[in-house]
Design a protein around this motif. Structure first.
Motif, PDB file in Angstrom:
ATOM      1  N   LEU A 100      38.392  58.317  40.046  1.00 29.07           N
ATOM      2  CA  LEU A 100      38.022  57.018  40.585  1.00 29.07           C
ATOM      3  C   LEU A 100      37.425  56.156  39.484  1.00 29.07           C
ATOM      4  CD1 LEU A 100      36.333  58.053  43.967  1.00 29.07           C
ATOM      5  CD2 LEU A 100      38.709  57.414  43.543  1.00 29.07           C
ATOM      6  N   PRO A 101      37.535  54.828  39.604  1.00 26.90           N
ATOM      7  CA  PRO A 101      36.942  53.944  38.591  1.00 26.90           C
ATOM      8  C   PRO A 101      35.440  54.213  38.459  1.00 26.90           C
ATOM      9  CG  PRO A 101      38.365  52.700  40.059  1.00 26.90           C
ATOM     10  CD  PRO A 101      38.231  54.060  40.652  1.00 26.90           C
ATOM     11  N   ALA A 102      34.982  54.290  37.233  1.00 24.06           N
ATOM     12  CA  ALA A 102      33.567  54.547  36.979  1.00 24.06           C
ATOM     13  C   ALA A 102      32.839  53.230  36.728  1.00 24.06           C
ATOM     14  CB  ALA A 102      33.422  55.470  35.770  1.00 24.06           C
ATOM     15  N   GLY A 103      31.531  53.254  36.877  1.00 22.17           N
ATOM     16  CA  GLY A 103      30.722  52.094  36.532  1.00 22.17           C
ATOM     17  C   GLY A 103      30.625  51.084  37.650  1.00 22.17           C
ATOM     18  N   GLU A 104      30.483  49.823  37.269  1.00 23.24           N
ATOM     19  CA  GLU A 104      30.269  48.738  38.221  1.00 23.24           C
ATOM     20  C   GLU A 104      31.549  48.437  39.014  1.00 23.24           C
ATOM     21  OE1 GLU A 104      27.096  46.945  38.391  1.00 23.24           O
ATOM     22  OE2 GLU A 104      26.671  48.847  37.386  1.00 23.24           O
ATOM     23  N   PRO A 105      31.403  47.880  40.207  1.00 16.63           N
ATOM     24  CA  PRO A 105      32.597  47.473  40.966  1.00 16.63           C
ATOM     25  C   PRO A 105      33.425  46.461  40.178  1.00 16.63           C
ATOM     26  CG  PRO A 105      30.607  47.346  42.327  1.00 16.63           C
ATOM     27  CD  PRO A 105      30.147  47.605  40.931  1.00 16.63           C
ATOM     28  N   ILE A 106      34.730  46.554  40.323  1.00 19.45           N
ATOM     29  CA  ILE A 106      35.640  45.611  39.666  1.00 19.45           C
ATOM     30  C   ILE A 106      35.813  44.399  40.571  1.00 19.45           C
ATOM     31  CG2 ILE A 106      37.957  45.249  38.747  1.00 19.45           C
ATOM     32  CD1 ILE A 106      38.077  48.300  38.271  1.00 19.45           C
ATOM     33  N   GLU A 107      35.362  43.251  40.093  1.00 23.84           N
ATOM     34  CA  GLU A 107      35.417  42.008  40.888  1.00 23.84           C
ATOM     35  C   GLU A 107      36.259  40.983  40.131  1.00 23.84           C
ATOM     36  OE1 GLU A 107      34.187  41.983  43.819  1.00 23.84           O
ATOM     37  OE2 GLU A 107      32.330  43.145  43.937  1.00 23.84           O
ATOM     38  N   ASP A 108      37.582  41.167  40.123  1.00 24.55           N
ATOM     39  CA  ASP A 108      38.456  40.276  39.357  1.00 24.55           C
ATOM     40  C   ASP A 108      39.102  39.245  40.278  1.00 24.55           C
ATOM     41  OD1 ASP A 108      40.249  41.782  40.765  1.00 24.55           O
ATOM     42  OD2 ASP A 108      41.424  42.439  39.051  1.00 24.55           O
ATOM     43  N   ASP A 109      39.907  38.340  39.688  1.00 31.27           N
ATOM     44  CA  ASP A 109      40.560  37.284  40.481  1.00 31.27           C
ATOM     45  C   ASP A 109      42.080  37.404  40.460  1.00 31.27           C
ATOM     46  OD1 ASP A 109      41.240  36.465  37.939  1.00 31.27           O
ATOM     47  OD2 ASP A 109      40.346  34.470  38.102  1.00 31.27           O
ATOM     48  N   ASP A 110      42.579  38.624  40.153  1.00 26.91           N
ATOM     49  CA  ASP A 110      44.028  38.879  40.191  1.00 26.91           C
ATOM     50  C   ASP A 110      44.795  37.939  39.255  1.00 26.91           C
ATOM     51  OD1 ASP A 110      46.102  40.537  41.241  1.00 26.91           O
ATOM     52  OD2 ASP A 110      46.747  38.926  42.561  1.00 26.91           O
ATOM     53  N   HIS A 111      44.188  37.631  38.095  1.00 29.85           N
ATOM     54  CA  HIS A 111      44.846  36.786  37.080  1.00 29.85           C
ATOM     55  C   HIS A 111      45.217  35.406  37.643  1.00 29.85           C
ATOM     56  CE1 HIS A 111      45.260  40.456  34.662  1.00 29.85           C
ATOM     57  NE2 HIS A 111      45.790  41.033  35.728  1.00 29.85           N
ATOM     58  N   TRP A 112      44.339  34.852  38.446  1.00 24.42           N
ATOM     59  CA  TRP A 112      44.624  33.617  39.164  1.00 24.42           C
ATOM     60  C   TRP A 112      45.079  32.487  38.244  1.00 24.42           C
ATOM     61  CZ3 TRP A 112      45.891  31.320  43.455  1.00 24.42           C
ATOM     62  CH2 TRP A 112      45.579  29.975  43.683  1.00 24.42           C
ATOM     63  N   HIS A 113      44.307  32.170  37.235  1.00 24.34           N
ATOM     64  CA  HIS A 113      44.627  31.011  36.390  1.00 24.34           C
ATOM     65  C   HIS A 113      45.928  31.214  35.618  1.00 24.34           C
ATOM     66  CE1 HIS A 113      40.916  28.958  37.343  1.00 24.34           C
ATOM     67  NE2 HIS A 113      40.248  30.072  37.107  1.00 24.34           N
ATOM     68  N   ASP A 114      46.158  32.437  35.146  1.00 28.64           N
ATOM     69  CA  ASP A 114      47.400  32.710  34.425  1.00 28.64           C
ATOM     70  C   ASP A 114      48.614  32.568  35.345  1.00 28.64           C
ATOM     71  OD1 ASP A 114      46.030  33.197  32.076  1.00 28.64           O
ATOM     72  OD2 ASP A 114      45.980  35.373  32.353  1.00 28.64           O
ATOM     73  N   LYS A 115      48.473  33.020  36.577  1.00 32.95           N
ATOM     74  CA  LYS A 115      49.602  32.950  37.504  1.00 32.95           C
ATOM     75  C   LYS A 115      49.887  31.513  37.943  1.00 32.95           C
ATOM     76  CE  LYS A 115      49.203  37.686  39.188  1.00 32.95           C
ATOM     77  NZ  LYS A 115      48.868  38.584  40.315  1.00 32.95           N
ATOM     78  N   ILE A 116      48.832  30.742  38.154  1.00 30.96           N
ATOM     79  CA  ILE A 116      49.051  29.324  38.458  1.00 30.96           C
ATOM     80  C   ILE A 116      49.736  28.640  37.279  1.00 30.96           C
ATOM     81  CG2 ILE A 116      47.880  27.108  38.796  1.00 30.96           C
ATOM     82  CD1 ILE A 116      48.107  28.730  41.327  1.00 30.96           C
ATOM     83  N   GLY A 117      49.295  28.963  36.071  1.00 34.78           N
ATOM     84  CA  GLY A 117      49.954  28.411  34.887  1.00 34.78           C
ATOM     85  C   GLY A 117      51.425  28.773  34.832  1.00 34.78           C
TER      86      GLY A 117
END
Length: 343
Positions: A100-117
């Motif tokens: 399982l992922p270690a450390g802090e929770p992963i709170e990303d934005d699913d590459h939002w700005h790159d995908k809109i671009g």
């Protein structure tokens, strides 16, 4: 067809929904177009590079298509609750021999700005959004680029907010839909309103075209949604077993397995409410899971991938709408034509 998709030559009002995580493939989108319908690539969870490759494949086939993205609307998870849930999942991870992922929770934005671009650089005919509503500037830029912008909503209130943001149309999703609810407030239960009634309610407060989605299991329900005021319907669950779908073998088999008899709305897999076949995972971890997206999505991802690969359906997110028993092993064209036969 109504005004939203008629410019693309769409004459069969049964659209193929974007199903992230693998089921929606370029082949499925192409098959929908071949049936005189329209399909959406699922941009959620993909890297910008992966999405760009699928866009090239779709364009190379010469079809018209849409792209769906997850608009940022995070539900941050409390650190202590996250750690407790990770600890509860650890024995399952060990049994599957995954980490399982270690450390802090992963709170990303699913590459939002790159995908809109990416969509602005090479505009698709249609872009749809779920989980959140893009701000007015993003919607305006896409529309100036020639993209028809559609928002998925689950209530009249959400529909009004989407129209205020400037969208061209709405996908109205009822609670019976399989997979993630598009609700803008994941911590609140989605009202269990039948699809025709929800379409009527949204039409009562907005004037934009509507596509109806959620729990459609046969041609009769397609006709009901159209009579309620939708110009088309969108189906996902009934295409999960289609020949062209990228659905895992484990998921395909479960949809027809008599031991899975009902669906349940759970946030145990991703931290957002989603309708799935009830299994051991939903029973055991549903009461333990905190709300928290995308942190729980990333946390459970190794378990879900291993479960799919090893045929362990009791540990897999078996997304399914209430009409899942009507899903057949057949071509997407046959499924779409069957659903449209009552019109």
């Amino acid at each position: 067809m109504g005004t939203l998709f008629a410019p693309f030559g769409v004459d069969v009002p049964v659209l193929a929904a974007p199903m992230a995580g693998g089921p929606t493939s370029p082949e499925l989108v192409s098959a929908a177009a071949g049936a005189g319908s329209f399909g959406f690539l699922a941009g959620g969870y993909k890297s910008p590079e992966e999405l760009a490759a699928q866009l090239r494949t779709a364009r190379g086939s010469g079809i018209v298509f849409g792209v769906n993205l997850f608009a940022p609307n995070p539900t941050p998870v409390a650190l202590q609750a996250y750690r407790q849930y990770a600890a509860a999942l650890q024995p399952v991870a060990e049994r599957l021999e995954v980490t399982l992922p270690a450390g802090e929770p992963i709170e990303d934005d699913d590459h939002w700005h790159d995908k809109i671009g990416l969509l602005l650089d090479e505009p698709p005919p249609v872009a749809s959004f779920t989980f959140g509503i893009p701000d007015r500037d993003v919607v305006a830029r896409l529309r100036r680029a020639g993209v028809i912008v559609v928002q998925t909503v689950t209530s009249p209130t959400e529909a009004l907010a989407a129209v205020e943001a400037g969208v061209d149309g709405l996908i109205v999703q009822a609670a019976a839909a399989g997979g993630h609810s598009a609700t803008l407030d994941p911590a609140r239960p989605v009202p269990d309103v039948a699809l025709p009634g929800l379409v009527t309610a949204v039409r009562g407060v907005t004037g934009v075209p509507i596509v109806a989605a959620g729990g459609i299991a046969g041609p009769g329900q397609v006709a009901e949604a159209i009579r309620a005021g939708a110009e088309a319907v969108m189906v996902g669950t009934l295409l999960l077993r289609a020949d062209e779908a990228g659905t895992s073998a484990t998921h395909r088999a479960a949809l027809a397995d008599p031991r899975f008899t009902t669906t349940v709305v759970t946030h145990a897999f991703t931290g957002r409410p989603a309708r799935a076949l009830r299994n051991d995972f939903t029973d055991r971890f549903g009461p333990l899971a905190p709300h928290g997206y995308p942190a729980l999505h990333h946390l459970t991802s190794p378990i879900r991938k291993a479960a799919a690969q090893t045929g362990q359906a009791e540990l897999l997110h078996l997304w399914a709408g209430t009409g899942f028993r009507a899903a057949r092993t057949e071509s997407a064209v046959a499924a779409i034509e069957r659903l449209a036969s009552g019109l």
